[in-house]
Every structure is written in C-alpha cells, then in structure tokens.
Design a protein around this motif. Structure first.
Motif, mmCIF file in Angstrom:
data_model
loop_
_atom_site.group_PDB
_atom_site.id
_atom_site.type_symbol
_atom_site.label_atom_id
_atom_site.label_comp_id
_atom_site.label_asym_id
_atom_site.label_seq_id
_atom_site.Cartn_x
_atom_site.Cartn_y
_atom_site.Cartn_z
ATOM 1 N N UNK A 216 0.852 -1.201 0.000
ATOM 2 C CA UNK A 216 0.000 0.000 0.000
ATOM 3 C C UNK A 216 0.882 1.244 0.000
ATOM 4 N N UNK A 217 1.932 1.222 0.816
ATOM 5 C CA UNK A 217 2.855 2.363 0.838
ATOM 6 C C UNK A 217 3.490 2.573 -0.534
ATOM 7 N N UNK A 218 3.893 1.477 -1.168
ATOM 8 C CA UNK A 218 4.469 1.572 -2.520
ATOM 9 C C UNK A 218 3.458 2.142 -3.507
ATOM 10 N N UNK A 219 2.233 1.629 -3.447
ATOM 11 C CA UNK A 219 1.189 2.064 -4.383
ATOM 12 C C UNK A 219 0.884 3.551 -4.265
ATOM 13 N N UNK A 220 1.075 4.092 -3.068
ATOM 14 C CA UNK A 220 0.774 5.504 -2.841
ATOM 15 C C UNK A 220 2.035 6.373 -2.728
ATOM 16 N N UNK A 221 3.159 5.814 -3.160
ATOM 17 C CA UNK A 221 4.442 6.545 -3.142
ATOM 18 C C UNK A 221 4.755 7.109 -1.762
ATOM 19 N N UNK A 222 4.598 6.256 -0.732
ATOM 20 C CA UNK A 222 4.836 6.684 0.648
ATOM 21 C C UNK A 222 5.877 5.829 1.362
ATOM 22 N N UNK A 223 6.556 4.967 0.631
ATOM 23 C CA UNK A 223 7.492 4.050 1.280
ATOM 24 C C UNK A 223 8.600 4.792 2.022
ATOM 25 N N UNK A 224 8.992 5.945 1.524
ATOM 26 C CA UNK A 224 10.074 6.690 2.173
ATOM 27 C C UNK A 224 9.661 7.231 3.542
ATOM 28 N N UNK A 225 8.374 7.159 3.874
ATOM 29 C CA UNK A 225 7.881 7.621 5.179
ATOM 30 C C UNK A 225 7.875 6.519 6.233
ATOM 31 N N UNK A 226 8.425 5.350 5.911
ATOM 32 C CA UNK A 226 8.312 4.180 6.784
ATOM 33 C C UNK A 226 8.814 4.459 8.203
ATOM 34 N N UNK A 227 9.907 5.173 8.355
ATOM 35 C CA UNK A 227 10.439 5.439 9.699
ATOM 36 C C UNK A 227 9.512 6.368 10.483
ATOM 37 N N UNK A 228 8.982 7.383 9.834
ATOM 38 C CA UNK A 228 8.043 8.293 10.496
ATOM 39 C C UNK A 228 6.755 7.549 10.867
ATOM 40 N N UNK A 229 6.302 6.679 9.984
ATOM 41 C CA UNK A 229 5.100 5.883 10.269
ATOM 42 C C UNK A 229 5.359 4.988 11.480
ATOM 43 N N UNK A 230 6.546 4.392 11.524
ATOM 44 C CA UNK A 230 6.896 3.527 12.657
ATOM 45 C C UNK A 230 6.901 4.308 13.964
ATOM 46 N N UNK A 231 7.465 5.509 13.952
ATOM 47 C CA UNK A 231 7.484 6.341 15.163
ATOM 48 C C UNK A 231 6.067 6.659 15.636
ATOM 49 N N UNK A 232 5.191 6.946 14.702
ATOM 50 C CA UNK A 232 3.788 7.207 15.053
ATOM 51 C C UNK A 232 3.113 5.926 15.539
ATOM 52 N N UNK A 233 3.451 4.801 14.936
ATOM 53 C CA UNK A 233 2.910 3.500 15.359
ATOM 54 C C UNK A 233 3.270 3.232 16.820
ATOM 55 N N UNK A 234 4.541 3.488 17.167
ATOM 56 C CA UNK A 234 4.986 3.279 18.544
ATOM 57 C C UNK A 234 4.215 4.177 19.516
ATOM 58 N N UNK A 235 3.911 5.396 19.097
ATOM 59 C CA UNK A 235 3.121 6.293 19.943
ATOM 60 C C UNK A 235 1.727 5.700 20.180
ATOM 61 N N UNK A 236 1.147 5.140 19.122
ATOM 62 C CA UNK A 236 -0.169 4.510 19.261
ATOM 63 C C UNK A 236 -0.123 3.330 20.224
ATOM 64 N N UNK A 237 0.940 2.538 20.138
ATOM 65 C CA UNK A 237 1.096 1.386 21.034
ATOM 66 C C UNK A 237 1.182 1.859 22.479
ATOM 67 N N UNK A 238 2.004 2.860 22.726
ATOM 68 C CA UNK A 238 2.152 3.378 24.092
ATOM 69 C C UNK A 238 0.845 3.963 24.612
ATOM 70 N N UNK A 239 0.163 4.708 23.772
ATOM 71 C CA UNK A 239 -1.111 5.295 24.181
ATOM 72 C C UNK A 239 -2.109 4.196 24.528
ATOM 73 N N UNK A 240 -2.130 3.153 23.719
ATOM 74 C CA UNK A 240 -3.035 2.031 23.955
ATOM 75 C C UNK A 240 -2.720 1.337 25.280
ATOM 76 N N UNK A 241 -1.461 1.307 25.634
ATOM 77 C CA UNK A 241 -1.040 0.682 26.896
ATOM 78 C C UNK A 241 -1.092 1.678 28.050
ATOM 79 N N UNK A 242 -1.687 2.854 27.791
ATOM 80 C CA UNK A 242 -1.807 3.898 28.802
ATOM 81 C C UNK A 242 -0.432 4.313 29.330
#
Length: 171
Positions: free
Chosen positions: A74-100
């Motif tokens: 999906x990232x490739x299809x939308x030309x967003x693969x270069x954002x993978x590290x930023x997406x990961x950082x945001x993903x980690x924030x979501x995980x932490x928020x979910x774990x309160x």
C-alpha cells in the motif's frame, strides 16, 4: 501529517489481528533496511514498475508477516514508502497510548542513576495521573547540570543552562 494516518491504520489492523508485537518487529526490520541507500534507491527509482518493486519487497522481506507486507505494498502504491520510519514512530506512539503509557525523554549532562530515574518517574507519575511512563535518558553535555524533561510536546527545563540563561536575561 499523512504518516499519522498510516500509523493509525496499521495499528488498528495490528490490534484487530492481535499482532502488535509482530508488526513492531516487522517495522524494525523494514526501518533497518530503509536506512540502506542502495535499497531505497531501488525502491524509489521511477524506472522500476510497482510490480517489480513489490517483487523486491517480497524477496527482501519474505520472512515478515503477510499482512504487514501487504501494508508495505500500500505504501508503494501511494508513493509513501520513504515515510516508513516516520510511520513507525507514530505506530509506537499509538502502542504506548493504547497501553496507557507516556513516552518521556529526560535530557541530562551525564547518565542518570537508577535512583535518579526512579525519583523523576515518581514526580512525573503524580503529574500525569499515575500513568505508566517509558523514560528514555538522553545525555546532552551542553546542559552542564540538572535535567530537561520532554513529554507530550511539553518541556520542563530544570537544567543549569536554562537557569543561567534566565539569570542572563534578567541582568
């Protein structure tokens, strides 16, 4: 920021499929290879078709979760693969928020002891309604002494450098 939307989507999928830790490991692997210039040059080159790039992804990440690989497509299809590290950082924030849990960065002139980190943790726990804290001590010799605490886009500057700067302004 588009990376937040992708991170939210992949986090919700990970949660739904009970694969939060699996996707975390997948992200680690992808971010590591995305720091390789040759690899990124191949993935981002316009001379390769999307299908050819997807074949590269399949081969490089053949051991990763199938759903996660589909996310990479999906990232490739939308030309967003270069954002993978930023997406990961945001993903980690979501995980932490979910774990309160709140992520806290504590900048200090030298590495803090376990006792100092515990004391800071106790003080911050009160301030943040006893939520779990993920504290990361970052050494910054420019601080001279004291600490600078950053979390939730808020900074508490208790460093000697900040005190000296305030004194300098008042003179």
């Amino acid at each position: 920021m588009v990376e937040k939307e992708y991170a939210k989507a992949i986090f919700e999928l990970a949660k739904e499929e009970n694969k939060i830790d699996v996707f975390d490991k997948c992200f680690d692997a992808v971010v590591e290879t995305s720091n390789n210039e040759e690899f990124m040059e191949i993935i981002l080159t316009p001379s390769l078709s999307r299908d050819e790039k997807k074949e590269v992804i399949k081969k490089v990440y053949k051991s990763l979760d199938k759903t996660f690989i589909d996310f990479l497509f999906v990232l490739l299809d939308h030309n967003r693969f270069e954002l993978i590290e930023k997406i990961y950082n945001e993903y980690k924030k979501n995980v932490l928020f979910d774990k309160d849990t709140i992520r806290v960065k504590v900048y200090s002139a030298k590495e803090l002891t376990d006792k100092e980190l515990k004391d800071i943790s106790k003080s911050l726990a009160i301030r943040f309604n006893n939520k779990k804290l993920a504290i990361n001590n970052i050494v910054n010799p420019e601080l001279i002494g004291g600490v600078r605490v950053v979390c939730n886009h808020e900074a508490i500057d208790l460093s000697l450098k900040a005190s000296l700067d305030k004194l300098k302004e008042s003179l």
